[in-house]
Design an enzyme around this catalytic site. Structure first.
Site, PDB file in Angstrom:
ATOM      1  N   TYR B 440      44.084  37.947  41.512  1.00 22.99           N
ATOM      2  CA  TYR B 440      44.912  39.129  41.158  1.00 22.99           C
ATOM      3  C   TYR B 440      46.176  38.467  40.498  1.00 22.99           C
ATOM      4  CZ  TYR B 440      47.419  39.813  45.745  1.00 22.99           C
ATOM      5  OH  TYR B 440      47.868  40.001  47.128  1.00 22.99           O
ATOM      6  N   GLU B 441      46.904  39.496  39.587  1.00 25.04           N
ATOM      7  CA  GLU B 441      48.027  38.708  38.910  1.00 25.04           C
ATOM      8  C   GLU B 441      47.403  37.715  37.839  1.00 25.04           C
ATOM      9  OE1 GLU B 441      50.161  40.968  39.038  1.00 25.04           O
ATOM     10  OE2 GLU B 441      49.820  41.698  41.086  1.00 25.04           O
TER      11      GLU B 441
END
Lengths: 601, 601
Positions: B440-441
Site C-alpha cells: 500500500y501507499e
C-alpha cells in the site's frame, strides 16, 4: 476466481525430452514407460487435481478442520469424498512396489502427482503425503509381517499414516523426547506421551490411521541413540487384519495455523496406547530418516507447487489488469491503459517466477530419476552415483526450493497489488500455505547443515566432486553452441563461486566449525543457483536440439532459451555475493552475548 | 505469550547521541527539545503502547471488524476505549502545528510514536495514521476555512480521516478513476462512485470520519490531470461545526484480508454524497501526494515496527528454547541441550534482524529530522538539501524498508521453527500484518520507479550527488579510525556499486527506458544497503566516541560496533550482485510474448 491447470507441456518436456525417460526402459520398473504413458499420467492426474482438488483448496482454507468433544475430527466439506476418488483412481499407488499392491512405476511419475496435488491443494495432499512417508519407513525397517499387514492398505489409501516426532519441548533435537514405550508381555509396547504438530493426526477420511511414533524404551540411552520407532494404529487390528478395538490415543486439540487449514495438525495424546516396534530397539532415528528423506523431497516439490499456482494466477491477473503505459510508449493505444505485463518490474517478478518454477520442476524430476537409479541402475557404480547425488541434492531441493518458492509466491502476490492481500483472489493462501514448507521436515537451517556438515564431507567429498563433474560436463557441451555459450559462461562463473566456497570451508571449518555453520545457509543457496543453472543449461540444450531438428512448437522452445538467458543474467550474480558473505566467517556473527540482543529500557 | 517493550535505549541513542537533537534547538519548534523531553516521550509513549495497545493486537487479529446490516462497523473489543485513551493522552498532537491544537514538536518525536504504535498494534495505528495523512493534505491545500473547520478536531483525534484513491479497476493509475463530482448550486459537489481498500473507512471509534476522496468533475481531462480532491464527511457539519446530517456514503463491505484484521478495510459507496473541493480543480493528484509522501514514510516505519516486535519475540524464544549443542562444544553442559542462540544459523537470522531494525530506525529518525529541516532550517540551501535528501530517501525507506522488514519478520518466524507457524505465538501475525506494507501507499515497484524515474534525474541529479557527498564524508571520517576503517571500506565498496549503477542508468536509460525499469528495484535495494550502511557508520562512530569518552554502558556501545561490522560483512556484498543484475539490462526480461508465460496443456 483462482485458476489452476496442470503445467502439462512443461512436465512432458522435462520427462520425455530432457530426461528422456523412455531411454531407461531397460531398467526394472521402467519397462512399461513410454511417452504415451507419461502423457496419460500427466493428463489424467492433472485433470483430477484441477477439477476435484483445486476447487476444495479455498474451502479447506476457510473451513479448516473441526475437532469434536469426543476427539473426533471432521475435515473440510468435500475432502472425504475427494479422498475416496483419489483412492479409487489409484493415484497413491503409482510408484509403490507391486508386491504390496502398487503399480511399480518410476518415482518420476509419483513425483509428478505430488506436484499436481501440491499445487491444487497442499493441505489435502498432506493426508496421502504423510502416508507415503510412513509406508516407506515400514517397508524399509518393518518385519515381513508388519509390511504385509500395513503396507497394502496404506498404499491403496484405505488407511492413512502419520509421523510422530515432535514434542512440546523438542523438535530438531530428537534426543530430548520423553514419550515412553513400556514393553508388554505380549510383545507389544505401551506408548505414553504427547506429540505435537502431527499432520493428518486425526480425520474422517479413512477407516484407520497408522501412527508411526518415536519413543524411548526403559533404560534407553538419554540421547538420539536411545529412540525407537513404533507402529501405533488408531484401531488395533483384529486377527483378520480388520480394524478392531479403539487404541488409547486421541487428538487433544487442533493447532491454529497460518495456513494449510485443511490439514488437521493435531496434538496427539498417547495414553498407554498399544504399539509395535519397527526395526531394532534404539535405531528409531535411522528408520525415521527413511521417511524424512522422502518427505524432504516432497516438501521441495511443495515449494514449487505453491509457487506454480501463484504464478499461474499472477499471469492471468497481469494479462487482464490494465494500469499505466509502457515506458517505451503505449502498447494498446486503443485501450485507456496497457496491461501491467508491459512494466519491467512486473516482468521481473514474472520472469523470476517462470525461471524458478521451471528449473525446480526439472530438478525434482531429475531427483525422482535418481531415486529409481539408486536402486535399479545396472551397475554398482551407477547406483552409488545416484545415491551420492540424491543425498547432496535433497537438502537443496528442500531448502533452496522452499526459500525461493516462498519468495516467488510473495512476488506473485505483489503482482496483484492490493488485490493480492485480499483473500478472495487466492494468492494470500498460497503464501500462507507455502510458508510451512521452509519449516517442517527439518527447518531450512537444518537442511543447510545437512548439506554442509554431513553431505559435503562424506566419503572424502565424493558427492560434491561428482556434482561438479556433471555440471562442468554440461557447461563444456553448451559452450560448443554459440547461442548457449554466453549462458554457460555465467553458470560456469556461479559454479566457480561454489567451488571457491567449498574450498573455503575445507580450509577454515576445521579450525572453527562455526565458520561452516555461519556460511551453510548461503552455501545451500549458491548450490541451488548452480543446480538450477545446470537444469537451465540442460533444458536450453534440449530446446536448441529440438529447434535444430525442426518443430512446429518453436515459441515454446525459444521461450526456454530466453528464460535460461534470464536465469543466467539475474540469478547467477548472487552466487558471488553469497560466497563473499561466507568468506567473512563467523566472527561478527557469533561475537555478541545473548544479552546484547535484548532491548534495553 | 507475545511480548513487546519499547526499544527505549536504542531510540535515545539515535535521537540524543547520533542525531543529537538538542543541538538543533535554535530552530523554530525545537526550542523545547531536550534529551529529557525525548526520554519522557519515549518512555510514556512506550508505556502506553506496550500496556494498552499491544494486548489488543492479538484481539484485533482474531476478532477483526464487524459490519452490521445498516452499514455500521464495530471495531475489535477494546479498540474504542484505547482510542479514547490515545486521544486523551494527546499522542496524535505531538508534531502537529500549534495553530491547530498541536504541540508543534519536531517530527522525529511524532515518528517515534509511529514506530511504537506500529510495533504494538499496526491495525490500530492505522486509524490515527490515516488521519495524519488526511490532515496533512487539508493543511497543505485546504482553504483557511477548511483548515479551521477540520484540522483541530482531526489533530485532537475527535474525528478521524481516510484517503479514498483506489477503485476496483484502478489502483496505481489514478487517471482511470470513475468517481464523479457534480457541482451543486451551494458550492458543494455531489460525489458518486465506489472506492475500495479504504483503511479505517467506517468504525465506531470517533464521532465523525472525514473522507478525502479523489473524483472527476464534469468535462475534466480523461487522465491523471483531471482529478480533483474532495472533503466528504460522514456527518455533514452543522453551522456550529458539530456533526449533523448523515451524508449519503456508506461502507458496502469489509474486505477479508491476510492480516491487519483489526483495521476496517472498507468498500466505500458514495451515492451523491456532499463534498467540498480541496485546493484547485484538476490538481487533486498533487494534493494527494502530500498525503502520500507522509504516508510512505509512515509505511517505511511500519516495515521496521513489525520486524522489531518479531525480533523481540524471537530473541525471547531463542534464549529459552534448548535444542542440540553448539558446534564448538556444549555451552550449558548442565542442561540437556544448549539454547538455540548457539547455532550459527539462528545467530545469522538474529543478527540480520538486529542489523536491519537498528539501521532502519536510525534512517527513519534521520528522515524525521529532514521533514523539519525542509521547513525550518535557517538557510534556503539547508532547506533545499533537506528536501532533496528526503525526496530521495522516502522511496528507499518505504520500499527497501518494507521488503527487508518482511524478510526479517519471516526469519524471526523461522527462529521459532514449527511454533512460528502456530498463531498462539504471535509471530505469524507480524508476518501477515507487515505484508501489506510492501503493497500500500504505492507498491514497492512504484517506489523503485519513483526513485529511479523521478528522484534520480530531478534537477540534474542534485539529490543523488548530495547523498554521495554525505556518505563519502562519513566514510572518510570513519577511515581515520582504525576500528571503523575496515567497516568503512566495505560501505565504500557498496557506495561504489551504487555510483556505478547510477552511471549505467545515465548511459543506457535514454536509449531504452526499459533498462531503467528493469533495474529500478535492484537499484532501490543497493541504495537501501548504502543508506543503512551510512547509518551504521554514523552509529558506530557515535559509539566509538562514547567509549573513548568513558562510559558505564560499554556493552551497549560495543554491540553497536560489532553489529556495524556484521552489517558490513553480510549486507554489503549484495550491492555488487545487484549492480551486476542491473547491468544485464532489459533484454532477456522483456523479450517473451505474454502468451509465453501461460502454461500449455
Amino acid at each position: 476466481m483462482p485458476i489452476y491447470q496442470a503445467p502439462a507441456r512443461d512436465l512432458r518436456f522435462v520427462i520425455n525430452e530432457m530426461i528422456d525417460l523412455e531411454n531407461y526402459n531397460n531398467l526394472p520398473g521402467f519397462e512399461a514407460v513410454s511417452s504415451d504413458l507419461v502423457d496419460t499420467v500427466v493428463n489424467e492426474a492433472g485433470k483430477f487435481c484441477a477439477e476435484v482438488l483445486f476447487p476444495l483448496n479455498e474451502v479447506g482454507d476457510r473451513e479448516g478442520c473441526t475437532r469434536h468433544d469426543d476427539g473426533s475430527v471432521t475435515t473440510p466439506t468435500g475432502f472425504k469424498e475427494a479422498f475416496q476418488q483419489y483412492r479409487e483412481a489409484g493415484w497413491g499407488t503409482l510408484s509403490s512396489p507391486e508386491e504390496f499392491g502398487g503399480q511399480g512405476l518410476p518415482h518420476v511419475l509419483g513425483f509428478v502427482v505430488e506436484e499436481l496435488m501440491g499445487s491444487s491443494n497442499q493441505a489435502f495432499a498432506m493426508y496421502p503425503g504423510l502416508t507415503t512417508g510412513a509406508t516407506a519407513a515400514i517397508l524399509a525397517k518393518g518385519s515381513e509381517e508388519q509390511k504385509a499387514t500395513y503396507a497394502p492398505k496404506m498404499i491403496s489409501g484405505q488407511w492413512t499414516g502419520t509421523m510422530n516426532l515432535t514434542e512440546p519441548h523438542c523438535g530438531t533435537d530428537l534426543g530430548l523426547i520423553r514419550t515412553k514405550a513400556e514393553p508388554q508381555a505380549d510383545g507389544s509396547f505401551a506408548i505414553t506421551g504427547t506429540k505435537i504438530f502431527i499432520s493428518s493426526g486425526e480425520h474422517d477420511m479413512a477407516e484407520n490411521i497408522i501412527h508411526l511414533v518415536l519413543a524411548k524404551t526403559p533404560g534407553a540411552p538419554d540421547s538420539s541413540k536411545g529412540i525407537s520407532l513404533f507402529i501405533v494404529p488408531k484401531f488395533i487390528l483384529n486377527e483378520d487384519g480388520t480394524p478392531g478395538e479403539r487404541n488409547t490415543l486421541s487428538c487433544g486439540s487442533i493447532e491454529e495455523k497460518m495456513g494449510i487449514h485443511g490439514n488437521s495438525t493435531c496434538v496427539m495424546n498417547y495414553d498407554g496406547a498399544k504399539g509395535w516396534m519397527v526395526g531394532e530397539e534404539n535405531k528409531g532415528l535411522a528408520a525415521m530418516f527413511i521417511m524424512m528423506n522422502a518427505a524432504r523431497l516432497g516438501v521441495g516439490i511443495q515449494g514449487l507447487a505453491q509457487a506454480e499456482v501463484a504464478y499461474q494466477n499472477a499471469v492471468a491477473y497481469a494479462k487482464d489488469r490494465r494500469q499505466g503505459r509502457a515506458l517505451t510508449g503505449p502498447v494498446s493505444p486503443d485501450e485507456k491503459a496497457d496491461s501491467i505485463f508491459v512494466h519491467p518490474d512486473v516482468r521481473r517478478m514474472m520472469m523470476d517466477g517462470k525461471a524458478f518454477t521451471e528449473a525446480q520442476r526439472a530438478l525434482y524430476l531429475y531427483g525422482g530419476l535418481l531415486v529409481d537409479l539408486e536402486h535399479a541402475a545396472q551397475t554398482e557404480e551407477e547406483r552409488q552415483e545416484a545415491d551420492d547425488l540424491l543425498g547432496l541434492l535433497t537438502p537443496v531441493l528442500k531448502g533452496y526450493g522452499t526459500d525461493k518458492g516462498y519468495d516467488v509466491a510473495t512476488n506473485m502476490q505483489q503482482v496483484f497489488g492490493g488485490h493480492g492481500y485480499i483473500e478472495e483472489w487466492g494468492v494470500s493462501q498460497y503464501v500462507r500455505d507455502v510458508r510451512i514448507a521452509m519449516i517442517y521436515e527439518g527447518t531450512n537451517g537444518i537442511q543447510a547443515m545437512d548439506l554442509c556438515g554431513r553431505k559435503l564431507a562424506a566419503n572424502g567429498g565424493r558427492a560434491i566432486q561428482l556434482f561438479f563433474a556433471k555440471v562442468d560436463e554440461t557447461i563444456a557441451e553448451a559452450k560448443q553452441d554459440e547461442t548457449l555459450a554466453p549462458i554457460a559462461e555465467k553458470i560456469e562463473k556461479a559454479n566457480g563461486e561454489l567451488k571457491a566456497a567449498t574450498m573455503w570451508f575445507m580450509q577454515n571449518a576445521m579450525a572453527n566449525p562455526d565458520h561452516l555453520g555461519a556460511g551453510a545457509h548461503h552455501y545451500m543457496h549458491i548450490m541451488g543457483i548452480v543446480a538450477h543453472g545446470w537444469m537451465w543449461l540442460r533444458m536450453a540444450k534440449t530446446a536448441q536440439d529440438k529447434l535444430a531438428e525442426g518443430t512446429t512448437d518453436t515459441a515454446f522452445y525459444e521461450a526456454k532459451i530466453t528464460t535460461a538467458r534470464y536465469f543466467a543474467d539475474r540469478f547467477t550474480p548472487d552466487a558471488g555475493s553469497l560466497r563473499r558473505r561466507i568468506e567473512t566467517g563467523a566472527d561478527s556473527m557469533m561475537e555478541l552475548s545473548v544479552e546484547a540482543f535484548e532491548r534495553a529500557a
